[in-house]
Design a protein around this motif. Sequence first.
Motif, short mmCIF file in Angstrom:
data_model
loop_
_atom_site.label_atom_id
_atom_site.label_comp_id
_atom_site.label_asym_id
_atom_site.label_seq_id
_atom_site.Cartn_x
_atom_site.Cartn_y
_atom_site.Cartn_z
N GLY A 32 57.16 -93.35 -29.89
CA GLY A 32 55.79 -93.18 -30.37
C GLY A 32 55.65 -92.44 -31.69
N CYS A 33 56.76 -92.20 -32.39
CA CYS A 33 56.72 -91.41 -33.62
C CYS A 33 55.96 -92.16 -34.72
N LYS A 34 54.93 -91.52 -35.25
CA LYS A 34 54.18 -92.08 -36.38
C LYS A 34 54.65 -91.47 -37.69
N SER A 47 54.27 -86.30 -35.73
CA SER A 47 53.05 -86.79 -35.08
C SER A 47 53.43 -88.04 -34.30
N MET A 48 52.88 -88.12 -33.09
CA MET A 48 53.26 -89.19 -32.18
C MET A 48 52.03 -89.74 -31.47
N LYS A 49 52.17 -90.97 -31.02
CA LYS A 49 51.15 -91.59 -30.18
C LYS A 49 51.87 -92.09 -28.94
N LYS A 56 46.74 -91.45 -22.30
CA LYS A 56 47.23 -91.81 -23.63
C LYS A 56 46.64 -90.85 -24.66
N GLY A 57 47.38 -90.65 -25.74
CA GLY A 57 46.85 -89.79 -26.78
C GLY A 57 47.79 -89.59 -27.93
N GLU A 58 47.32 -88.82 -28.88
CA GLU A 58 48.10 -88.48 -30.06
C GLU A 58 48.49 -87.02 -29.99
N TYR A 59 49.70 -86.74 -30.47
CA TYR A 59 50.25 -85.40 -30.43
C TYR A 59 50.77 -85.02 -31.80
N SER A 60 50.74 -83.74 -32.08
CA SER A 60 51.40 -83.24 -33.28
C SER A 60 52.18 -82.00 -32.87
N GLY A 82 48.13 -82.16 -28.03
CA GLY A 82 47.18 -83.20 -28.37
C GLY A 82 46.08 -83.21 -27.34
#
Length: 150
Positions: A32-34, A47-49, A56-60, A82
Motif C-alpha cells: 500500500g505504499c504511496k 504514506s500508505m493506503k 480501510k484508510g490512509e496512514y503516514s 491514520g
Amino acid sequence: MELKGKTEFKQPVEVIWNALHDPEILKEIIPGCKELKLVSENEYEVSMKLGVAAVKGEYSGKVKLEEKEKYHYYIFNAEGSGSPGHVNAKMDCKLYPTENGCVLEWDCNAEIGGMIASVGSRVLSGIAKFMAGKFFKDVEKVSLKNTVTN
C-alpha cells in the motif's frame, strides 16, 4: 501482537541486504505504499493506503533501520497513524548465508490501536503474517528483476 517468520532466498545475503536497504525497492514492496521519502541515512517518511477487513484508510509515519550489522542483522522500527488507528512495530531481522542463497528470520512485536484493532487479534495476526511474508518474497522478485535489467 507478536509474529515470527522465516523466508528463504535463492540469492546471496549481500543482494537481499542491499534490496532491503534500497528506497526504490522498499517503495515498490511495502504494501500500500504511496510515497517513501528518505529523511536521513536510515530513516524514511512513508504514506500508505491499506485495508484490513472492512477497515480501510490512509496512514503516514516513519520507518527507521537501527542497530545494523551489515549483511547480518538490523532492527526495522515503524510507527504510523491514520483515520483507522495507529501502529508501532519493532522487527528484528537476522540474515544467514546458506548453500543455495540465504535465510532471513524475523521477529516482530506490534502495538495496534484504534478502529483497526476492532478487527480482532486473530484476523490481524493472520493478515500481518501474510503481508510480512509477501513483503519478503517481493524483495527477492524485485531484486531479481533489477539484476536482470541492470
